[in-house]
Enzyme design. Structure first.
Site, PDB file in Angstrom:
ATOM      1  N   HIS A  48      -6.927  -3.775   6.632  1.00 46.48           N
ATOM      2  CA  HIS A  48      -7.850  -4.751   6.045  1.00 46.48           C
ATOM      3  C   HIS A  48      -7.176  -5.525   4.912  1.00 46.48           C
ATOM      4  O   HIS A  48      -7.199  -6.765   4.887  1.00 46.48           O
ATOM      5  CB  HIS A  48      -9.090  -4.026   5.516  1.00 46.48           C
ATOM      6  CG  HIS A  48     -10.086  -4.914   4.831  1.00 46.48           C
ATOM      7  ND1 HIS A  48     -11.264  -5.298   5.416  1.00 46.48           N
ATOM      8  CD2 HIS A  48     -10.070  -5.500   3.593  1.00 46.48           C
ATOM      9  CE1 HIS A  48     -11.925  -6.084   4.586  1.00 46.48           C
ATOM     10  NE2 HIS A  48     -11.230  -6.221   3.466  1.00 46.48           N
ATOM     11  N   GLU A  49      -6.591  -4.800   3.967  1.00 43.14           N
ATOM     12  CA  GLU A  49      -5.966  -5.460   2.814  1.00 43.14           C
ATOM     13  C   GLU A  49      -4.722  -6.237   3.220  1.00 43.14           C
ATOM     14  O   GLU A  49      -4.495  -7.356   2.733  1.00 43.14           O
ATOM     15  CB  GLU A  49      -5.642  -4.433   1.729  1.00 43.14           C
ATOM     16  CG  GLU A  49      -6.851  -3.743   1.124  1.00 43.14           C
ATOM     17  CD  GLU A  49      -7.814  -4.713   0.450  1.00 43.14           C
ATOM     18  OE1 GLU A  49      -7.393  -5.826   0.075  1.00 43.14           O
ATOM     19  OE2 GLU A  49      -8.999  -4.367   0.307  1.00 43.14           O
ATOM     20  N   HIS A  79      -5.550  -9.657   4.694  1.00 41.19           N
ATOM     21  CA  HIS A  79      -5.790 -10.702   3.684  1.00 41.19           C
ATOM     22  C   HIS A  79      -4.470 -11.314   3.224  1.00 41.19           C
ATOM     23  O   HIS A  79      -4.340 -12.532   3.094  1.00 41.19           O
ATOM     24  CB  HIS A  79      -6.517 -10.115   2.467  1.00 41.19           C
ATOM     25  CG  HIS A  79      -7.969  -9.837   2.685  1.00 41.19           C
ATOM     26  ND1 HIS A  79      -8.838 -10.762   3.238  1.00 41.19           N
ATOM     27  CD2 HIS A  79      -8.729  -8.738   2.392  1.00 41.19           C
ATOM     28  CE1 HIS A  79     -10.056 -10.240   3.283  1.00 41.19           C
ATOM     29  NE2 HIS A  79     -10.011  -9.013   2.781  1.00 41.19           N
TER      30      HIS A  79
END
Length: 228
Positions: free
Chosen positions: A30-31, A34
């Site tokens: 997820h991170e 980004h």
């Protein structure tokens, strides 16, 4: 609300082992998503700070990722969990088209979780199709689906600093977007209060997760039918 019975240590260890890998993957990808998206659209902040990586240690927050979930698990007998990872730094002013590209950078995280949920569902289908009866692996695959759908749905909540809030800021006209973005310094506390009050769970998480489960079932139903 859960009851007040003590959580047996063996149950806690078993739960941690089942959820550890899905949670680590969910947070890390997820991170990193980004960061990859930000770099693609022109901002190298995360790259320069070494945050575009699949190394989970770079994304784990000792309090938000480890201590808070464990304390809540014990305090509520597993009925309520909440946590967070270190957010990947993004300088939106460095994006080529800040207002538009902000949407794609914010969307990258939840999208990665939905894709991971599909991946865990495929693993579950494969395990069942091959006759695997080892409970640990079956439960891990189910946990992988659940964890990623929770992260997908929760992060889409339309209030900054959550991804859904950033997406909404990018979609709204400038005046309304500026007003919403001013909420960001207080957004975490507002969201936490709404979570504790049960508003987020009842009106957002459960309906969106039900939609996610239905979508994944629909996507995989031809494969399941083929394997029968």
């Amino acid at each position: 609300m859960g009851d007040n019975r003590r959580v047996p240590m063996t149950d806690l260890i078993q739960t941690v082992l089942i959820y550890a890998l899905p949670v680590l993957f969910a947070i890390t990808v997820h991170e990193a998503a980004h960061g990859y998206a930000a770099r693609h659209f022109g901002d190298n902040t995360a790259l320069m700070m070494g945050r575009i990586t699949l190394n989970p240690l770079k994304h784990i927050d000792p309090v938000g990722t480890v201590l808070m979930p464990l304390l809540l698990y014990f305090a509520t007998s597993g009925a309520f969990l909440f946590g967070y990872a270190k957010p990947v730094p993004v300088n939106f002013s460095q994006l080529r088209h800040p207002k538009r590209d902000m949407i794609w950078v914010a969307l990258a995280g939840p999208a990665s979780n939905f894709i991971q949920a599909i991946g865990w569902a495929l693993l579950l289908v494969a395990l069942v199709a091959t006759g695997t009866q080892e409970r640990f692996f079956l439960e891990m695959a189910r946990a992988g689906i659940a964890v990623n759908l929770v992260m997908w749905a929760f992060n889409l909540f339309p209030l900054p600093p959550l991804d859904g809030g950033r997406i909404l800021v990018g979609l709204l006209p400038w005046k309304q977007a500026h007003f919403l973005s001013r909420i960001e310094p207080y957004g975490f506390f507002i969201v936490l209060a709404l979570v504790v009050a049960g508003v987020v769970g009842a009106l957002w998480l459960r309906p969106l997760m039900a939609l996610g489960y239905s979508a994944i079932n629909l996507m995989l139903s031809p494969l399941v039918a083929l394997l029968r």
